[in-house]
Design a protein around this motif. Structure first.
Motif, PDB file in Angstrom:
ATOM      1  N   GLN A 525       0.819  -1.237  -0.006  1.00 32.53           N
ATOM      2  CA  GLN A 525       0.063  -0.088   0.034  1.00 32.53           C
ATOM      3  C   GLN A 525       0.736   1.071  -0.091  1.00 32.53           C
ATOM      4  OE1 GLN A 525      -2.496   0.817   3.639  1.00 32.53           O
ATOM      5  NE2 GLN A 525      -4.037   1.683   2.087  1.00 32.53           N
ATOM      6  N   ILE A 526       1.812   1.417   0.784  1.00 32.77           N
ATOM      7  CA  ILE A 526       2.919   2.345   0.751  1.00 32.77           C
ATOM      8  C   ILE A 526       3.452   2.767  -0.668  1.00 32.77           C
ATOM      9  CG2 ILE A 526       5.067   3.461   1.891  1.00 32.77           C
ATOM     10  CD1 ILE A 526       4.342   1.784   4.364  1.00 32.77           C
ATOM     11  N   VAL A 527       4.101   1.666  -1.126  1.00 28.45           N
ATOM     12  CA  VAL A 527       4.397   1.704  -2.521  1.00 28.45           C
ATOM     13  C   VAL A 527       3.567   2.164  -3.405  1.00 28.45           C
ATOM     14  CG1 VAL A 527       5.438   0.545  -4.524  1.00 28.45           C
ATOM     15  CG2 VAL A 527       6.057   0.135  -2.246  1.00 28.45           C
ATOM     16  N   ILE A 528       2.412   2.005  -3.439  1.00 28.17           N
ATOM     17  CA  ILE A 528       1.356   2.476  -4.487  1.00 28.17           C
ATOM     18  C   ILE A 528       1.056   3.928  -4.238  1.00 28.17           C
ATOM     19  CG2 ILE A 528      -1.065   2.140  -5.182  1.00 28.17           C
ATOM     20  CD1 ILE A 528       0.615   0.031  -6.285  1.00 28.17           C
ATOM     21  N   ILE A 529       0.975   4.360  -2.717  1.00 28.56           N
ATOM     22  CA  ILE A 529       0.577   5.592  -2.470  1.00 28.56           C
ATOM     23  C   ILE A 529       1.823   6.444  -3.078  1.00 28.56           C
ATOM     24  CG2 ILE A 529       0.387   7.211  -0.691  1.00 28.56           C
ATOM     25  CD1 ILE A 529      -1.154   5.130   1.016  1.00 28.56           C
ATOM     26  N   LEU A 530       2.845   6.185  -2.814  1.00 28.84           N
ATOM     27  CA  LEU A 530       4.187   6.727  -3.295  1.00 28.84           C
ATOM     28  C   LEU A 530       4.163   6.828  -4.569  1.00 28.84           C
ATOM     29  CD1 LEU A 530       6.780   5.467  -0.775  1.00 28.84           C
ATOM     30  CD2 LEU A 530       5.914   7.837  -0.730  1.00 28.84           C
ATOM     31  N   ILE A 531       3.886   5.878  -5.291  1.00 27.42           N
ATOM     32  CA  ILE A 531       3.717   6.205  -6.835  1.00 27.42           C
ATOM     33  C   ILE A 531       2.966   6.942  -7.280  1.00 27.42           C
ATOM     34  CG2 ILE A 531       3.315   4.722  -8.806  1.00 27.42           C
ATOM     35  CD1 ILE A 531       4.630   2.135  -7.803  1.00 27.42           C
ATOM     36  N   SER A 532       1.603   7.033  -6.751  1.00 29.38           N
ATOM     37  CA  SER A 532       0.540   7.538  -7.016  1.00 29.38           C
ATOM     38  C   SER A 532       0.997   9.098  -6.753  1.00 29.38           C
ATOM     39  CB  SER A 532      -0.640   7.452  -5.994  1.00 29.38           C
ATOM     40  OG  SER A 532      -1.703   8.259  -6.192  1.00 29.38           O
ATOM     41  N   LEU A 533       1.527   9.580  -5.584  1.00 26.02           N
ATOM     42  CA  LEU A 533       1.917  10.908  -5.239  1.00 26.02           C
ATOM     43  C   LEU A 533       2.956  11.351  -6.266  1.00 26.02           C
ATOM     44  CD1 LEU A 533       2.377  10.662  -1.246  1.00 26.02           C
ATOM     45  CD2 LEU A 533       0.383  11.824  -2.436  1.00 26.02           C
ATOM     46  N   THR A 534       4.012  10.649  -6.626  1.00 22.40           N
ATOM     47  CA  THR A 534       5.085  11.032  -7.533  1.00 22.40           C
ATOM     48  C   THR A 534       4.342  11.218  -8.891  1.00 22.40           C
ATOM     49  OG1 THR A 534       6.495   9.593  -6.282  1.00 22.40           O
ATOM     50  CG2 THR A 534       7.207  10.618  -8.440  1.00 22.40           C
ATOM     51  N   SER A 535       3.305  10.462  -9.258  1.00 23.56           N
ATOM     52  CA  SER A 535       2.789  10.422 -10.653  1.00 23.56           C
ATOM     53  C   SER A 535       2.000  11.924 -10.562  1.00 23.56           C
ATOM     54  CB  SER A 535       1.926   9.481 -10.842  1.00 23.56           C
ATOM     55  OG  SER A 535       2.796   8.005 -10.918  1.00 23.56           O
ATOM     56  N   HIS A 536       1.161  12.164  -9.599  1.00 24.67           N
ATOM     57  CA  HIS A 536       0.368  13.415  -9.343  1.00 24.67           C
ATOM     58  C   HIS A 536       1.322  14.794  -9.484  1.00 24.67           C
ATOM     59  CE1 HIS A 536      -2.942  10.925  -8.193  1.00 24.67           C
ATOM     60  NE2 HIS A 536      -3.863  11.700  -8.479  1.00 24.67           N
ATOM     61  N   ILE A 537       2.411  14.524  -9.087  1.00 21.56           N
ATOM     62  CA  ILE A 537       3.359  15.773  -8.746  1.00 21.56           C
ATOM     63  C   ILE A 537       3.862  16.147  -9.973  1.00 21.56           C
ATOM     64  CG2 ILE A 537       5.452  16.752  -7.691  1.00 21.56           C
ATOM     65  CD1 ILE A 537       4.860  14.878  -5.263  1.00 21.56           C
ATOM     66  N   SER A 538       4.113  14.742 -11.031  1.00 24.51           N
ATOM     67  CA  SER A 538       4.537  14.971 -12.407  1.00 24.51           C
ATOM     68  C   SER A 538       3.795  15.651 -13.272  1.00 24.51           C
ATOM     69  CB  SER A 538       4.958  13.755 -12.651  1.00 24.51           C
ATOM     70  OG  SER A 538       5.870  13.111 -12.142  1.00 24.51           O
TER      71      SER A 538
END
Length: 1024
Positions: A525-538
């Motif tokens: 779950q942490i990995v998916i959330i971090l990927i999500s945040l990084t994708s949104h920031i991009s």
């Protein structure tokens, strides 16, 4: 009436015929099985007729017993005696009963199945191991089958409990006997049935017992003719040979041996072809996966057979379509899966990427997701609902669910290494790639929105990780087409309710971090959330939203959590398709899992942090330091300092390359660029003090900086005149340059280099700091000037950090390494280091070295690294104009010392199978070099060398007590009492044994007394 007891019920389950057979069996066994007090039961019967009677009784009983009755108490009690009887009968060597006894043993082992390990079969294993060398092939075949049945029941979870079995395999020389039988088949003296069973058994042994692999791959008498035989064998035997090679490739040295010459690689590619049976192709692909476990192995295969390998993979992935199937036939699923796993060689950079695109990998991947072509409107970001259901159907029957994670991994790797100017139209219609991108963006967007739910286990989060990760890699792909297409489609797919979901993600992340103990199930779950945040920031639309949130605080807290706890998360631990489902035991491999290693959470934290910090620069359109940026989100005043400290710690310690790269990218916002290292700390003294400088860099305003030509040639030749660069390039191309032998080192004449007016003094100083130290610090004004200068000087690592580019996946850490100067720029050497052939005096003895070879080196590197040598150069040696330094160590030690001068690291022996099979004297010669360096470093004031040498010796001591004994004497001769103490502590527990065998006579009486005293002390302290 009382119910019958359990035992009585079991007794009545045996019918009268079986009870009669059991009675006869019991009577036969009693003829030879004897009871002994406190020693258990044993077999004592040498009468051939009795042995034959016992074997026949066992055979009759086994024919009537089913696996259901193995738990019956009478049967269980009889099995113990049957194993004991067969073991002794097989040992007797009676030709009249040996053959039937071997066959009956096979029946018994096969009947027991998984329960065989409940009994003590170690002695039986030893007996069967010896019988593998029997001249009668029927006996050796039966022994091989029985052994394989036993060993195949052992798994990674129970191997440690059965060390007696492996000891019996070793003592019975099972591997040696198998190789003898295999050679017999090659020579024509053994039948094919024996050959097949021996191959199967040998593969089982090597798969589970790593030490056995060395004896096989190092046996050239077997390995060479085995390859030549393969093309003439039937497919079932070929599959066995390929499985054997796969087991050998589990050893790093074995894999290197298999790759030598390229003959096996070409043979493997032949069996990967579509003209071969499916089961043979499967084994060939599995072998390829093992050989490509490292980037080096993959590169060798690609260099040999790039195009055929790619074609074979794609034929296996999509060949089923040529028969007009609407889905993958069941019998071809294993082949498709192994082909997809083999296609993960895309995780390594290389020319195979362009071949995959040329062969339409996108079309093959799309065919593994959808059963049939679908119509897709390129103006829409989302797929039709009915088609989306196919992609999201994780539990259904549509498509081939098992290969979907590999599809997304392959797509992600292809995007990560795709060149900037890649255009899918070059290789055909871009529709397939667009479909894959749309599919990935649609599912990833939905995953980002649903991962906020608390019941994340029900969302198959780990199953969605590959597709989310692929989207992130595509968003940051070097390829402009892929990156722009993904950003557009992902933005449209994320638009509904993204703000709400981001807030929930942030809340979930903070709640997880706030826990004292983070559960392993939280990692996905942490990995998916971090990927999500990084994708949104991009995505530009969400940058302002996130910059005003508490994302920064949450990320810093998570980084702190990672650093303060032993929280290791590898990608394979959260991605089920990458997990080791076959129970393989690799050996001698020094591997980092991809680019991230065991720091997956930290890696994605730093990536998200880097993207978030970049939004401040982009939104303000000016370079700002992090203190200015962080003040906008109301962090505590010490957060900047704490973050800087954590980033420094990550960047300068032993984290994986990807983690260190993103920490360096984050540090660039503080004006810090590069990767600090010990060698850089030493070399910077040469830059600041201008000692031995032989080049003047003259600026347009007349200011000049003195530098060293040899250092610039290695790290930044663009600062030197073109004629010097050309001469260097010519020397690099000239193989003889590496072998250059110069009678006397050169005496450099200082050379002047005038620089362009565009080069400022401040930017040049910072560039030189990076050249000499591998890192530098620059404020915003100097940073702007340094950007253009670093680009013109082709310092791409520094340029990428200055421009704050996202690191290209797989980029290794740039390290200071002047070995090239040692090999190639010998014409600039000004000192000779000579291994001193004279006597090396210590307090207790005299040591003589046999040879006195010498090495041409560059004085500036010695001067920077060693206070003793610096003083020597500046005093009498300079006055006498002598160019030779006699180093009182042997040649091996001198080579390792020079390597430390030029790389900052002391070469260390690999304690692998090659080391373990070296002769003790050869091992001692290797360790002796480190003992000498430990001694030399004390009066040359080289603390790092002393510490590294001591640690190497300490690690080698544990490999052999005989070696430790010899090292004790060697270290004592050089007064290295710290090493002596460590060696004595290691061998002291073996004092009684070594005293009785006379091994202690190899050392002096004083050392023997020390070993004995240490043994007594350890005994009194209760440590023995």
């Amino acid at each position: 009436m009382k119910p019958p007891k359990m035992g009585e019920t079991k007794n009545r389950s045996l019918n009268s015929h079986m009870m009669t057979l059991h009675q006869r069996l019991r009577q036969a066994l009693d003829l030879g099985v004897m009871c002994q007090d406190n020693k258990g039961r044993r077999w004592e019967c040498t009468n051939v007729e009795v042995q034959g009677h016992v074997v026949r009784s066992i055979a009759s009983f086994l024919e009537c017993i089913s696996s259901d009755l193995l738990r019956h108490q009478l049967v269980k009690n009889s099995i113990v005696d049957m194993v004991l009887a067969l073991e002794k009968i097989l040992q007797s060597g009676n030709e009249m009963v040996l053959n039937i006894a071997a066959s009956v043993t096979v029946k018994l082992i096969e009947l027991l199945g998984n329960s065989v390990l409940q009994y003590d079969v170690s002695n039986l294993v030893g007996t069967l191991s010896c019988l593998l060398s029997s001249q009668r092939s029927s006996i050796s075949v039966s022994s091989a089958i029985a052994l394989n049945c036993i060993l195949s029941k052992m798994t990674l979870s129970n191997l440690g409990r059965h060390h007696k079995i492996w000891q019996a395999i070793e003592e019975g020389d099972a591997v040696g006997n198998i190789l003898h039988a295999v050679q017999g088949y090659i020579n024509g003296s053994q039948p094919i049935e024996c050959f097949k069973e021996m191959l199967t058994l040998l593969r089982t042994i090597m798969w589970q017992w790593p030490p056995s692999r060395y004896f096989v791959w190092s046996n050239a008498v077997i390995m060479s003719p085995l390859q030549a035989l393969c093309k003439n064998l039937e497919s079932s035997v070929v599959a066995k040979v390929l499985r054997l090679y796969s087991a050998l490739a589990l050893c790093s040295n074995g894999a290197k041996k298999l790759l030598e010459g390229g003959a096996l690689v070409k043979l493997m590619v032949h069996f990967m072809g579509d003209s071969q049976p499916h089961h043979v192709r499967v084994e060939a692909f599995i072998l390829m996966q093992h050989l490509s476990r490292s980037e080096e192995g993959c590169s060798k295969m690609i260099e040999l057979c790039c195009e055929p390998i790619v074609q074979c993979i794609l034929n296996a992935m999509s060949g089923w379509k040529s028969h007009f199937h609407v889905k993958v036939p069941n019998d071809q699923i294993p082949l498709v899966v192994e082909a997809c796993r083999s296609a993960l060689i895309t995780r390594w950079a290389g020319k195979h990427h362009s071949h995959f695109w040329r062969e339409r990998i996108d079309q093959a991947l799309l065919g593994l997701i959808f059963r049939k072509p679908i119509e897709f409107d390129h103006s829409q970001a989302q797929l039709p609902l009915q088609e989306l259901a196919v992609v999201e159907d994780d539990l259904g029957t549509k498509g081939l669910r098992v290969v979907r994670p590999y599809v997304w991994d392959i797509l992600g790797w292809l995007a990560a290494y795709c060149p900037p100017d890649f255009n899918p139209k070059i290789y055909g219609d871009k529709c397939c790639l667009d479909m894959l991108i749309a599919c990935a963006c649609t599912v990833a967007a939905k995953t980002f929105q649903t991962v906020t739910l608390s019941s994340h286990k029900d969302l198959h989060v780990s199953g969605r990780e590959p597709i989310c990760r692929a989207v992130l890699l595509m968003v940051h792909s070097p390829c402009k087409y892929i990156a722009s297409r993904v950003r557009k489609l992902l933005l449209e797919a994320l638009t509904p309710f993204s703000e709400k979901h981001l807030q929930h993600q942030l809340y979930n992340l903070k709640s997880i971090v706030s826990r004292n103990d983070i559960m392993p199930s939280d990692s996905s779950q942490i990995v998916i959330i971090l990927i999500s945040l990084t994708s949104h920031i991009s995505l530009f639309r969400y940058q302002n939203l996130l910059s005003k949130s508490e994302v920064m605080e949450a990320l810093i807290a998570l980084i702190r959590k990672c650093l303060s706890s032993d929280w290791q998360v590898t990608r394979s631990s959260i991605a089920p398709h990458l997990q080791n489902a076959t129970g393989t035991r690799i050996c001698c491999w020094v591997l980092v899992e991809e680019w991230v290693g065991g720091d997956l959470i930290l890696f994605f934290c730093l990536w998200a942090l880097f993207e978030l910090m970049g939004t401040f620069y982009e939104n303000s359109h000016q370079e700002v330091n992090f203190s200015q940026a962080s003040s906008g989100i109301e962090l505590e005043s010490k957060e900047d300092e704490n973050l800087l400290y954590m980033l420094h710690k990550i960047n300068s310690t032993g984290f994986s390359p990807g983690v260190r790269w993103f920490s360096a990218c984050c540090l660039s916002f503080f004006g810090l660029y590069g990767f600090p290292c010990c060698l850089g700390e030493r070399i910077k003294k040469a830059l600041y003090e201008n000692e031995l400088a032989d080049v003047d860099l003259i600026l347009s305003n007349g200011h000049h900086l003195r530098v060293h030509k040899v250092i610039l040639m290695v790290t930044c030749p663009s600062l030197l005149p073109p004629e010097v660069q050309k001469s260097c390039e010519k020397m690099l191309e000239d193989d003889s340059a590496e072998q250059c032998d110069i009678e006397q080192p050169s005496r450099s004449i200082r050379q002047e280099v005038r620089l362009s007016s565009h080069v400022s003094h401040g930017a040049l100083v910072k560039l030189l700091e990076f050249v000499y130290m591998g890192c530098t610090q620059a404020d915003d004004n100097i940073g702007k000037q340094l950007k253009s200068l670093s680009k013109r000087c082709n310092m791409m690592y520094l340029s990428d950090l200055l421009y704050r580019k996202t690191p290209k996946w797989g980029t290794q850490i740039p390290s200071l390494d002047f070995t090239l100067a040692l090999r190639t720029y010998g014409h600039l050497s000004d000192t000779i280091l000579e291994a001193n052939p004279a006597e090396v005096m210590s307090q207790n003895c005299t040591i003589c070295f046999l040879s006195s070879p010498h090495m041409h080196v560059h004085r500036i590197l010695l001067w920077s690294s060693c206070t003793y040598l610096a003083a020597l150069f500046q005093s009498g040696m300079q006055d006498s104009k002598s160019q030779i330094v006699k180093v009182p160590v042997g040649w091996k030690a001198l080579c390792k010392l020079v390597s430390w001068f030029y790389t900052g690291e002391l070469p260390k022996p690999s304690l692998d199978c090659l080391w373990k099979h070296l002769d003790t004297q050869d091992q001692l010669l290797e360790i002796q070099a480190y003992v000498e360096l430990a001694w030399l470093s004390q009066f040359w004031l080289l603390e790092d060398v002393h510490e590294e040498s001591y640690n190497v010796v300490l690690s080698c001591l544990k490999t052999s007590h005989q070696l430790a004994l010899l090292v004790t004497k060697s270290a004592a001769d050089l007064t290295q009492w710290e090493i002596v103490e460590a060696a004595v502590n290691y061998i002291a527990p073996l004092y009684p044994q070594m005293r009785d065998t006379g091994e202690l006579e190899a050392i002096d009486e004083e050392l023997r007394d020390l070993v004995r005293a240490t043994y007594v002390r350890l005994s009194q302290e209760g440590h023995l």
